[in-house]
Design an enzyme around this catalytic site. Structure first.
Site, short mmCIF file in Angstrom:
data_model
loop_
_atom_site.label_atom_id
_atom_site.label_comp_id
_atom_site.label_asym_id
_atom_site.label_seq_id
_atom_site.Cartn_x
_atom_site.Cartn_y
_atom_site.Cartn_z
N CYS A 1 0.90 -1.19 -0.08
CA CYS A 1 0.05 -0.09 0.13
C CYS A 1 0.80 1.29 -0.05
CB CYS A 1 -0.99 0.02 1.19
SG CYS A 1 -2.09 1.47 1.31
N HIS B 1 -8.59 -3.57 -3.58
CA HIS B 1 -7.80 -2.78 -2.73
C HIS B 1 -8.11 -1.26 -2.70
CE1 HIS B 1 -3.65 -2.05 -0.89
NE2 HIS B 1 -3.96 -0.68 -1.08
N GLU B 2 -8.40 -0.84 -3.68
CA GLU B 2 -8.87 0.61 -3.62
C GLU B 2 -10.34 0.82 -3.37
OE1 GLU B 2 -6.58 2.73 -3.56
OE2 GLU B 2 -5.07 1.25 -4.90
N HIS C 1 -10.32 1.03 0.51
CA HIS C 1 -9.90 2.30 0.75
C HIS C 1 -10.92 3.17 1.06
CE1 HIS C 1 -5.63 2.58 1.68
NE2 HIS C 1 -5.49 2.18 0.17
#
Length: 187
Positions: free
Chosen positions: A106, A148-149, A152
């Protein structure tokens, strides 16, 4: 503004580190697709490029918006570049669900990586930089990036998906290399 223009005009910003509250809470939905958002997106592309990342969420530059950019290869090796605002992730279930383990890192915890199993393919729905509805499906780095994003934007960092022991190893790796990354990184 077109993606090619967003890729050209941005300014590199400092990447926020894990522990900053903006990374650990659900981001606000994008409701205005005007000039301010376009500037943030352009800066995200510039920052991601400077940090040699695969993608970057708005929270990672301290902006509390549910938006991310991506610039990475998919499972065929083709470059995928774009924007997703207000992402909604769909992952395969049942017999269609196949996990792939890979080292994941990250940009908000630079220099630290740990193996993490994620579904091999994912679908993400949301809006592009113009506010037009989009749907993206892919695997490889691109499929992992979508997951992953989107995490977030939900206030989840990938370390939250690791066991306590693996998280400790990840933080130790970050601490061991922290002096390589200034507080203003990637500037």
């Amino acid at each position: 503004m077109p993606t090619a223009e967003l890729l050209r005009i941005g300014t590199v910003r400092t990447i926020v580190r894990w522990g900053d509250p903006v990374l650990h809470r659900r981001a606000k939905r994008v409701t205005d697709f005007g000039d301010d958002l376009q500037e943030v997106l352009a800066d995200m592309f510039a920052t991601n490029d400077a940090a040699q990342g695969a993608g970057l969420a708005a929270q990672q530059i301290g902006v509390d918006l549910a938006a991310f950019i991506y610039d990475c290869p998919d499972e065929t090796g083709a470059r995928r570049v774009g924007v997703v605002c207000n992402p909604e992730l769909e992952l395969p279930v049942g017999t269609f669900r196949r996990l792939e383990s890979a080292d994941e890192g990250c940009l908000s915890l630079p220099g630290a990586y740990h193996e993490l199993a994620r579904p091999a393919v994912s679908t993400c729905r949301g809006y592009d930089q113009f506010g037009e509805r989009i749907e993206l499906t892919g695997g490889g780095t691109f499929g992992r990036c979508l997951q992953h994003e989107t995490d977030h934007t939900e206030g989840i960092v990938f370390g939250d998906r690791l066991s306590a022991r693996s998280r400790k190893q990840l933080y130790r790796m970050f601490q061991d290399g922290a002096d390589q990354y200034s507080d203003e990184w990637p500037n």
